[in-house]
Scaffold this motif. Structure first.
Motif, PDB file in Angstrom:
ATOM      1  N   LEU A 153       0.829  -1.203   0.000  1.00  0.00           N
ATOM      2  CA  LEU A 153       0.000   0.000   0.000  1.00  0.00           C
ATOM      3  C   LEU A 153       0.860   1.249   0.000  1.00  0.00           C
ATOM      4  CD1 LEU A 153      -2.743   1.422   0.179  1.00  0.00           C
ATOM      5  CD2 LEU A 153      -2.630   1.159   2.670  1.00  0.00           C
ATOM      6  N   ALA A 154       1.892   1.261   0.843  1.00  0.00           N
ATOM      7  CA  ALA A 154       2.776   2.426   0.913  1.00  0.00           C
ATOM      8  C   ALA A 154       3.482   2.651  -0.419  1.00  0.00           C
ATOM      9  CB  ALA A 154       3.802   2.232   2.029  1.00  0.00           C
ATOM     10  N   GLU A 155       3.930   1.576  -1.039  1.00  0.00           N
ATOM     11  CA  GLU A 155       4.603   1.691  -2.336  1.00  0.00           C
ATOM     12  C   GLU A 155       3.656   2.242  -3.390  1.00  0.00           C
ATOM     13  OE1 GLU A 155       6.723  -1.211  -5.667  1.00  0.00           O
ATOM     14  OE2 GLU A 155       6.337  -1.950  -3.650  1.00  0.00           O
ATOM     15  N   TYR A 156       2.412   1.769  -3.382  1.00  0.00           N
ATOM     16  CA  TYR A 156       1.412   2.240  -4.341  1.00  0.00           C
ATOM     17  C   TYR A 156       1.123   3.724  -4.144  1.00  0.00           C
ATOM     18  CZ  TYR A 156      -3.121   2.861  -6.624  1.00  0.00           C
ATOM     19  OH  TYR A 156      -4.136   3.336  -7.408  1.00  0.00           O
ATOM     20  N   LEU A 157       0.980   4.146  -2.881  1.00  0.00           N
ATOM     21  CA  LEU A 157       0.650   5.547  -2.594  1.00  0.00           C
ATOM     22  C   LEU A 157       1.816   6.470  -2.966  1.00  0.00           C
ATOM     23  CD1 LEU A 157      -1.238   5.249   0.811  1.00  0.00           C
ATOM     24  CD2 LEU A 157      -2.187   5.511  -1.496  1.00  0.00           C
ATOM     25  N   ILE A 158       3.032   6.033  -2.707  1.00  0.00           N
ATOM     26  CA  ILE A 158       4.199   6.838  -3.080  1.00  0.00           C
ATOM     27  C   ILE A 158       4.268   6.996  -4.595  1.00  0.00           C
ATOM     28  CG2 ILE A 158       6.727   6.890  -3.129  1.00  0.00           C
ATOM     29  CD1 ILE A 158       6.666   5.515  -0.377  1.00  0.00           C
ATOM     30  N   ASN A 159       4.021   5.898  -5.294  1.00  0.00           N
ATOM     31  CA  ASN A 159       4.022   5.921  -6.750  1.00  0.00           C
ATOM     32  C   ASN A 159       2.925   6.839  -7.277  1.00  0.00           C
ATOM     33  OD1 ASN A 159       4.695   5.236  -9.373  1.00  0.00           O
ATOM     34  ND2 ASN A 159       3.418   3.408  -9.398  1.00  0.00           N
ATOM     35  N   ALA A 160       1.729   6.749  -6.669  1.00  0.00           N
ATOM     36  CA  ALA A 160       0.605   7.578  -7.087  1.00  0.00           C
ATOM     37  C   ALA A 160       0.899   9.059  -6.847  1.00  0.00           C
ATOM     38  CB  ALA A 160      -0.661   7.163  -6.337  1.00  0.00           C
ATOM     39  N   PHE A 161       1.459   9.360  -5.673  1.00  0.00           N
ATOM     40  CA  PHE A 161       1.758  10.760  -5.353  1.00  0.00           C
ATOM     41  C   PHE A 161       2.797  11.334  -6.320  1.00  0.00           C
ATOM     42  CE2 PHE A 161       4.126  14.131  -3.277  1.00  0.00           C
ATOM     43  CZ  PHE A 161       3.108  14.951  -2.803  1.00  0.00           C
ATOM     44  N   ALA A 162       3.862  10.566  -6.547  1.00  0.00           N
ATOM     45  CA  ALA A 162       4.913  11.050  -7.450  1.00  0.00           C
ATOM     46  C   ALA A 162       4.377  11.271  -8.854  1.00  0.00           C
ATOM     47  CB  ALA A 162       6.073  10.054  -7.473  1.00  0.00           C
ATOM     48  N   THR A 163       3.577  10.325  -9.350  1.00  0.00           N
ATOM     49  CA  THR A 163       3.043  10.436 -10.709  1.00  0.00           C
ATOM     50  C   THR A 163       2.112  11.629 -10.851  1.00  0.00           C
ATOM     51  OG1 THR A 163       3.170   8.033 -10.977  1.00  0.00           O
ATOM     52  CG2 THR A 163       1.789   9.226 -12.527  1.00  0.00           C
ATOM     53  N   LEU A 164       1.172  11.780  -9.928  1.00  0.00           N
ATOM     54  CA  LEU A 164       0.201  12.876 -10.029  1.00  0.00           C
ATOM     55  C   LEU A 164       0.840  14.230  -9.740  1.00  0.00           C
ATOM     56  CD1 LEU A 164      -3.014  11.320  -8.445  1.00  0.00           C
ATOM     57  CD2 LEU A 164      -2.476  11.706 -10.855  1.00  0.00           C
ATOM     58  N   PHE A 165       1.791  14.264  -8.804  1.00  0.00           N
ATOM     59  CA  PHE A 165       2.454  15.531  -8.503  1.00  0.00           C
ATOM     60  C   PHE A 165       3.206  16.048  -9.725  1.00  0.00           C
ATOM     61  CE2 PHE A 165       5.932  18.193  -7.014  1.00  0.00           C
ATOM     62  CZ  PHE A 165       5.284  19.049  -6.129  1.00  0.00           C
ATOM     63  N   VAL A 166       3.860  15.133 -10.430  1.00  0.00           N
ATOM     64  CA  VAL A 166       4.639  15.555 -11.598  1.00  0.00           C
ATOM     65  C   VAL A 166       3.731  15.914 -12.763  1.00  0.00           C
ATOM     66  CG1 VAL A 166       6.347  14.821 -13.294  1.00  0.00           C
ATOM     67  CG2 VAL A 166       6.661  14.234 -10.900  1.00  0.00           C
ATOM     68  N   THR A 167       2.670  15.127 -13.002  1.00  0.00           N
ATOM     69  CA  THR A 167       1.814  15.396 -14.155  1.00  0.00           C
ATOM     70  C   THR A 167       0.962  16.652 -13.947  1.00  0.00           C
ATOM     71  OG1 THR A 167       0.203  13.817 -13.258  1.00  0.00           O
ATOM     72  CG2 THR A 167       1.693  13.021 -14.963  1.00  0.00           C
ATOM     73  N   ILE A 168       0.463  16.865 -12.736  1.00  0.00           N
ATOM     74  CA  ILE A 168      -0.321  18.082 -12.468  1.00  0.00           C
ATOM     75  C   ILE A 168       0.595  19.285 -12.296  1.00  0.00           C
ATOM     76  CG2 ILE A 168      -1.915  19.192 -10.847  1.00  0.00           C
ATOM     77  CD1 ILE A 168      -3.125  16.436 -10.307  1.00  0.00           C
ATOM     78  N   ASP A 169       1.752  19.080 -11.654  1.00  0.00           N
ATOM     79  CA  ASP A 169       2.774  20.119 -11.497  1.00  0.00           C
ATOM     80  C   ASP A 169       2.217  21.368 -10.805  1.00  0.00           C
ATOM     81  OD1 ASP A 169       5.138  21.512 -11.662  1.00  0.00           O
ATOM     82  OD2 ASP A 169       4.935  22.022 -13.782  1.00  0.00           O
TER      83      ASP A 169
END
Length: 213
Positions: free
Chosen positions: A2-18
């Motif tokens: 779960l932690a790995e998934y959430l970190i991945n989700a945060f990194a992906t959305l943070f970069v794409t939304i910027d």
């Protein structure tokens, strides 16, 4: 997991939304407006973006099923799309394209009723916040969610990043003044490299599942 998934989700959305990169765009499309007016536009833009991204989080996977698109196939195509976005970020093309869009709408033409266009809908909500990259990212991430906890975590991550966008909109003047063009340029390129690595991982996972299945 779960932690790995959430970190991945945060990194992906943070970069794409910027969120940080949206600060100068927000200033460009709200020139000369008072603080209360900017706050209203920021609230509306974030709410519209939230509704759109949540709709794709809940309906993205069923939509793929209706269209006959497998999750691994979308992982590969979504990863390739995110890689293109990363390439644009690394070489400065994405920031220039966003800046051009914001500049064109800095002085919106009146509509046929004599009122100015609502910049909170376009270009702020669509496509600057909820654009092709972020929509593809939430569909991709929601399709990878295997439990209700992961899906709830994705929703929380998406809403927290949109909340960060709202805060950054309110502090846009200060952020742009403190960071300066050089710091923004370096940060964008670093985030682009991170997104490139994440997109390659999406493609690799999708290809493995596609050919393995």
């Amino acid at each position: 997991m779960l932690a790995e998934y959430l970190i991945n989700a945060f990194a992906t959305l943070f970069v794409t939304i910027d969120p940080i990169g949206l600060a100068p765009m927000f200033l460009a499309v709200t020139p000369g407006l008072a603080g209360a007016e900017r706050r209203t536009i920021a609230i509306r833009a974030v709410c519209i973006s939230a509704a759109l991204l949540l709709a794709f989080i809940f309906c993205g996977k069923p939509l793929l099923t209706v269209l006959g698109i497998s999750v691994p196939a979308f992982q590969v195509s979504g990863g390739l799309l995110l890689f293109v976005i990363a390439f644009e970020m690394i070489f400065g093309h994405r920031a220039q394209r966003k800046s051009d869009t914001a500049d064109k709408l800095a002085q919106p033409e009146p509509d046929h009723h004599g009122h100015g266009q609502d910049v909170s809908v376009f270009p702020l909500a669509i496509p600057l916040i909820a654009g092709p990259a972020s929509i593809s990212a939430v569909i991709l991430l929601s399709s990878q969610a295997e439990t209700g906890m992961e899906l709830a975590g994705l929703i929380t991550v998406a809403l927290s990043i949109l909340g960060l966008c709202f805060v950054i909109f309110l502090l846009a003047d200060t952020i742009e003044r403190l960071m300066g063009a050089t710091v923004q340029l370096v940060l964008t390129r670093l985030l682009g490299v991170l997104l490139a690595a994440l997109s390659v991982q999406f493609v690799a996972d999708g290809a493995k599942a596609f050919f393995g299945g």
